[in-house]
Design a protein around this motif. Structure first.
Motif, short mmCIF file in Angstrom:
data_model
loop_
_atom_site.label_atom_id
_atom_site.label_comp_id
_atom_site.label_asym_id
_atom_site.label_seq_id
_atom_site.Cartn_x
_atom_site.Cartn_y
_atom_site.Cartn_z
N ASP A 174 -38.80 42.58 47.41
CA ASP A 174 -39.05 41.98 46.10
C ASP A 174 -40.52 42.24 45.77
O ASP A 174 -41.42 41.67 46.39
CB ASP A 174 -38.74 40.48 46.11
N GLY A 208 -36.30 40.14 36.36
CA GLY A 208 -36.42 40.31 37.80
C GLY A 208 -35.33 39.53 38.53
O GLY A 208 -34.85 39.95 39.58
N GLU A 255 -44.02 40.47 42.06
CA GLU A 255 -45.40 39.97 41.88
C GLU A 255 -46.44 40.98 42.36
O GLU A 255 -47.60 40.61 42.50
CB GLU A 255 -45.56 38.67 42.69
N THR A 267 -40.27 39.20 50.28
CA THR A 267 -41.04 39.12 49.03
C THR A 267 -42.50 39.44 49.30
O THR A 267 -43.10 38.85 50.21
CB THR A 267 -40.95 37.71 48.42
N GLY A 276 -37.91 41.42 31.54
CA GLY A 276 -37.41 42.69 32.07
C GLY A 276 -37.46 42.75 33.58
O GLY A 276 -38.18 41.99 34.22
N SER A 280 -40.18 42.69 38.43
CA SER A 280 -40.04 41.87 37.22
C SER A 280 -41.10 42.28 36.22
O SER A 280 -42.24 42.56 36.61
CB SER A 280 -40.22 40.39 37.56
N THR A 285 -41.07 31.86 48.04
CA THR A 285 -40.63 32.94 47.15
C THR A 285 -40.17 32.31 45.86
O THR A 285 -40.34 31.10 45.64
CB THR A 285 -39.49 33.76 47.81
N TRP A 286 -39.61 33.12 44.98
CA TRP A 286 -39.06 32.61 43.73
C TRP A 286 -37.62 32.18 43.95
O TRP A 286 -36.94 32.70 44.82
CB TRP A 286 -39.15 33.69 42.64
#
Ligand code: PLP
Length: 406
Positions: free
Chosen positions: A165, A67, A168, A139, A201, A189, A93-94
């Motif tokens: 995004d 991701g 999740e 996100t 992935g 992701s 967020t990430w």
């Protein structure tokens, strides 16, 4: 004595269960039984991409190794096609959502979250738009939809591209359509913890042919031979007669390809994804319904949500109670992640403190989640009784905490 104050010994609740089941491993073994199977990126990758596109409701998907790579290639494609500027991002967020913005030379502009969706607040985004906003990179946190019709209409009117995004939030829905089908580009992701896992992935999805073709090249060293359009390839060949057509590098790029094995695992899981999303949703609703709403936030925007985690956030700041909750979860074998996605307020992280100093202080709703929020795993095999026992434990702690505080 209330039920909640009784010990809930050994809830034994890991953060996640493996989504990859025996049947998915068997699909790999069957594939490997062939004589000389192709292992690098080939027909299973292409089939997974088109099956995923159909499932999300987009024209094109590009499968890759994570991701984070999907985030990076999306921002790289936007720079190549539309130039630099500001990108509006959430502080909750990430890390790769912000790292990709920085690595591609954009200026990140932050917008605080809406406490019910945990995604960026529409008003905050609109307030931060300027003439140099190149994209809004939103996100969808832990399965909650962060889109609103007003946001979509305003961005369309101002011609500001939206990037979603959805790493999740696989399967979450807004206005009857799956998330990931609204933005100019969307990212998924397939890491272990997520709704569908290909070991590692990621996917970039779009309806835009220029983005699609650019991301295909960026995934593979920037090479022109990765284009799917013969006409586009021939244009490059004509423009560069001094180059071997097999080795024309249109962009300075990376190799973030995946493999046939990962695609076989993804294809094997996709047919059961809808059912597992429904089970997780039922679990979340049960959890929120039984939590004490006087102490915990229970009014999340659950319409169309698709959560692989239970969001546990205190209504009011209470250091002592949150410490008690964390200690008790540990004691009862319940794994959790404080701060939810990415550990909470990214602006507090060293990589952004170095760039932006005290900017982290300006996002009070994100900071509330940072200090008084966490998530707990939500997976399809969880049983009703176990979820109720967890709620009892948490409600009991709150009552004990309140007595203690008094
Ligand atoms: C919102 C979000 N974006 C991007 C990523 C990165 O995905 P990956 O772990 O596959 O690199 C994650 C991580 O899990 C995430 O939660």
């Amino acid at each position: 004595m209330t039920r909640g104050s009784q010990p809930q010994a050994g809830l034994n609740w890991p953060l996640m269960e493996n989504n990859i089941l025996r049947q998915d491993l068997d699909a790999v073994i069957d594939y490997l039984r062939q004589d000389d199977p192709i292992l690098t990126h080939a027909s299973n990758v292409r089939a997974f991409e088109s099956e995923w596109s159909r499932w999300v409701g987009v024209k094109y998907s590009v499968f890759m190794n994570s991701g984070s790579s999907a985030n990076l290639l999306t921002l790289a494609a936007i720079t190549e096609l539309q130039g630099g500027g500001e990108v509006i991002v959430p502080p909750l967020t990430w890390v790769s959502d912000i790292a990709s913005v920085l690595h591609c030379g954009f200026t990140p502009v932050f917008a605080d979250i809406d406490r019910r969706t945990l995604g960026m607040d529409t008003d905050e985004i609109l307030r931060k738009l300027t003439s140099t906003t190149r994209a809004v990179f939103l996100t969808h946190i832990l399965g909650y939809n962060a889109l609103s019709q007003r946001l979509l209409d305003e961005l369309a009117a101002r011609r500001v591209p939206l990037i979603e995004d959805v790493c999740e939030s696989h399967g979450a829905i807004f206005a009857g359509r799956r998330l990931g089908s609204f933005g100019l580009v969307s990212n998924f992701s397939f890491y272990y913890a997520h709704h569908l896992s290909t070991i590692e992935g990621g996917m970039v999805c779009t309806n835009d042919e220029d983005i699609y073709e650019t991301v295909r090249m960026l995934r593979s060293h920037g090479m022109v031979r990765e284009l799917s359009s013969q006409a586009r390839k021939e244009e490059y060949w004509r423009a560069h007669p001094d180059l071997n057509p097999d080795f024309i590098f249109a962009y300075p790029a990376w190799n973030v390809r995946s493999t046939e094995i990962n695609a076989v695992i993804g294809r094997s899981q996709l047919p059961r994804l809808d059912e597992t999303v429904q089970r997780r949703t039922r679990n979340l609703l049960l959890f929120l319904e039984h939590l004490d709403p006087a102490v915990y936030q229970t009014d999340f925007a659950t319409e169309g949500s698709s959560n692989y985690a239970f969001t546990l956030i205190l209504r009011q700041p209470d250091e002592a109670l949150f410490r008690t909750i964390m200690a008790s979860l540990r004691e009862h074998g319940v794994e959790f992640r404080r701060g939810t996605s990415g550990g909470g307020n990214q602006l507090r992280q060293p990589y952004l403190r170095r760039l932006l100093g005290d900017e982290y202080k300006n996002y009070p709703r994100t900071d509330h989640v940072h200090f008084y929020g966490c998530y707990i795993g939500n997976y399809p095999t969880l049983k009703r009784d176990k979820i109720l026992r967890l709620c009892d434990l948490l409600n009991g702690l709150a009552r004990g905490g309140a007595r203690h505080a008094a």
